[in-house]
Motif scaffolding. Sequence first.
Motif, mmCIF file in Angstrom:
data_model
loop_
_atom_site.group_PDB
_atom_site.id
_atom_site.type_symbol
_atom_site.label_atom_id
_atom_site.label_comp_id
_atom_site.label_asym_id
_atom_site.label_seq_id
_atom_site.Cartn_x
_atom_site.Cartn_y
_atom_site.Cartn_z
ATOM 1 N N HIS A 64 0.819 -1.208 0.000
ATOM 2 C CA HIS A 64 0.000 0.000 0.000
ATOM 3 C C HIS A 64 0.852 1.257 0.000
ATOM 4 O O HIS A 64 1.897 1.313 0.661
ATOM 5 C CB HIS A 64 -0.903 -0.015 1.242
ATOM 6 C CG HIS A 64 -1.701 1.235 1.431
ATOM 7 N ND1 HIS A 64 -2.585 1.726 0.480
ATOM 8 C CD2 HIS A 64 -1.759 2.119 2.479
ATOM 9 C CE1 HIS A 64 -3.136 2.838 0.919
ATOM 10 N NE2 HIS A 64 -2.659 3.103 2.124
ATOM 11 N N ASP A 65 0.408 2.268 -0.764
ATOM 12 C CA ASP A 65 0.964 3.616 -0.720
ATOM 13 C C ASP A 65 2.450 3.656 -1.060
ATOM 14 O O ASP A 65 3.262 4.187 -0.313
ATOM 15 C CB ASP A 65 0.716 4.227 0.670
ATOM 16 C CG ASP A 65 0.906 5.737 0.684
ATOM 17 O OD1 ASP A 65 1.004 6.332 -0.399
ATOM 18 O OD2 ASP A 65 0.980 6.308 1.795
ATOM 19 N N LEU A 66 2.802 3.076 -2.216
ATOM 20 C CA LEU A 66 4.188 3.109 -2.689
ATOM 21 C C LEU A 66 4.399 4.330 -3.580
ATOM 22 O O LEU A 66 3.525 4.711 -4.351
ATOM 23 C CB LEU A 66 4.521 1.842 -3.485
ATOM 24 C CG LEU A 66 4.310 0.496 -2.790
ATOM 25 C CD1 LEU A 66 4.810 -0.631 -3.685
ATOM 26 C CD2 LEU A 66 5.004 0.453 -1.439
ATOM 27 N N THR A 67 5.579 4.915 -3.467
ATOM 28 C CA THR A 67 5.919 6.057 -4.309
ATOM 29 C C THR A 67 6.748 5.645 -5.516
ATOM 30 O O THR A 67 6.486 6.076 -6.649
ATOM 31 C CB THR A 67 6.679 7.119 -3.500
ATOM 32 O OG1 THR A 67 5.866 7.552 -2.416
ATOM 33 C CG2 THR A 67 7.013 8.322 -4.368
ATOM 34 N N ASP A 68 7.749 4.797 -5.293
ATOM 35 C CA ASP A 68 8.615 4.361 -6.388
ATOM 36 C C ASP A 68 8.930 2.881 -6.235
ATOM 37 O O ASP A 68 9.308 2.425 -5.144
ATOM 38 C CB ASP A 68 9.933 5.145 -6.379
ATOM 39 C CG ASP A 68 9.730 6.632 -6.635
ATOM 40 O OD1 ASP A 68 9.507 6.990 -7.794
ATOM 41 O OD2 ASP A 68 9.782 7.397 -5.647
ATOM 42 N N PHE A 69 8.823 2.138 -7.322
ATOM 43 C CA PHE A 69 9.223 0.734 -7.330
ATOM 44 C C PHE A 69 9.404 0.289 -8.781
ATOM 45 O O PHE A 69 8.948 0.963 -9.721
ATOM 46 C CB PHE A 69 8.207 -0.154 -6.611
ATOM 47 C CG PHE A 69 6.839 -0.159 -7.231
ATOM 48 C CD1 PHE A 69 6.463 -1.134 -8.148
ATOM 49 C CD2 PHE A 69 5.907 0.820 -6.888
ATOM 50 C CE1 PHE A 69 5.202 -1.129 -8.719
ATOM 51 C CE2 PHE A 69 4.644 0.833 -7.449
ATOM 52 C CZ PHE A 69 4.290 -0.151 -8.370
ATOM 53 N N THR A 70 10.058 -0.837 -8.965
ATOM 54 C CA THR A 70 10.348 -1.362 -10.295
ATOM 55 C C THR A 70 9.930 -2.819 -10.382
ATOM 56 O O THR A 70 10.129 -3.587 -9.435
ATOM 57 C CB THR A 70 11.845 -1.230 -10.620
ATOM 58 O OG1 THR A 70 12.199 0.158 -10.631
ATOM 59 C CG2 THR A 70 12.162 -1.818 -11.984
ATOM 60 N N LEU A 71 9.354 -3.181 -11.501
ATOM 61 C CA LEU A 71 9.028 -4.567 -11.802
ATOM 62 C C LEU A 71 9.940 -5.042 -12.916
ATOM 63 O O LEU A 71 9.960 -4.458 -14.003
ATOM 64 C CB LEU A 71 7.562 -4.700 -12.222
ATOM 65 C CG LEU A 71 6.516 -4.329 -11.169
ATOM 66 C CD1 LEU A 71 5.127 -4.378 -11.770
ATOM 67 C CD2 LEU A 71 6.604 -5.245 -9.950
ATOM 68 N N HIS A 72 10.736 -6.083 -12.621
ATOM 69 C CA HIS A 72 11.616 -6.694 -13.609
ATOM 70 C C HIS A 72 11.072 -8.061 -13.990
ATOM 71 O O HIS A 72 10.456 -8.739 -13.170
ATOM 72 C CB HIS A 72 13.028 -6.890 -13.051
ATOM 73 C CG HIS A 72 13.727 -5.635 -12.638
ATOM 74 N ND1 HIS A 72 14.249 -4.743 -13.551
ATOM 75 C CD2 HIS A 72 13.988 -5.134 -11.411
ATOM 76 C CE1 HIS A 72 14.812 -3.734 -12.885
ATOM 77 N NE2 HIS A 72 14.663 -3.948 -11.597
#
Length: 301
Positions: free
Chosen positions: A260-268
Amino acid sequence: MIHALASEMKLEAVTTEYRGHAQDLGRQAAESKDIELVVALGGDGTVNEVVNGLLHQGPAPDRLPRLAVVPGGSTNVFARALGLPNEPVEATGALLDALRESRERTVGLGIAAGTAGTEDEAVPSRWFTFCAGFGFDAGVIGRVEQQRERGKRSTHALYLRQAVRQFLDEPHRRHGMITLERAGEDPVSDLVMSIVCNTSPWTYLGNRPVYASPKASFETGLDVLGLSRMSTPAVARYATQLLTSSPEKGPHGKHALSLHDLTDFTLHSKVPLPLQMDGDHLGLRTSVTFTGVRRALRVIV
């Protein structure tokens, strides 16, 4: 509807003629000094294009024209998530009332871009209003678009049929290819699918809202639902949980990841997988970086 709107404002009506035309019109509105409001009549794909045009130089809620949405598609998730009626004439009346009463809100949006240092880093960034998907659900969207190009109508039955076919053909449903990475946390690997939500509900089946991430909101960052197993029993369990989901409870279990409530992330991904945003299939990617942007755009409600 045009007559009703024109009775309250100076209105120029333009019909889109090609894919990307609504984005071009949104960009023109953002660059104009005379336009205060853009009304998008269409489905979620049309709204997405308008938003990407308005925000082509980034968010500036106090400077950019406001956005109003009249639902004209098959599902209209964004308009309904804003609380508008799902019927165009009723929604037009609600928007006219909102304009007279100066009712508006500033909503957060998501943006996805190719990840720096990967083969996708040159892929242009794109805004989305309510959801994005990487993996299984994006594959379903791709199948639906293929059927629509063959003349099939976009119905909930069509989506369900293509979901079954995607499941039967899914080569990675037992061993996921997706890894989620975010600063300061251990990576989460072996995800088969990942749904990124900017609001709740995630979608609708007819009049039934479906909640993948019940806590997702236009006022917070992004939420993620990831599934690490899609065996037949697991799919039956999670499909049932989605169909019976509520604002208080979404899919859950040993193989379900909820953030919940993520600002930045990456999916590889170890292999190229399909990507969708706001219900539009955007091709295959191996890495996508997501950012939740609070207070990105003013909308009439």
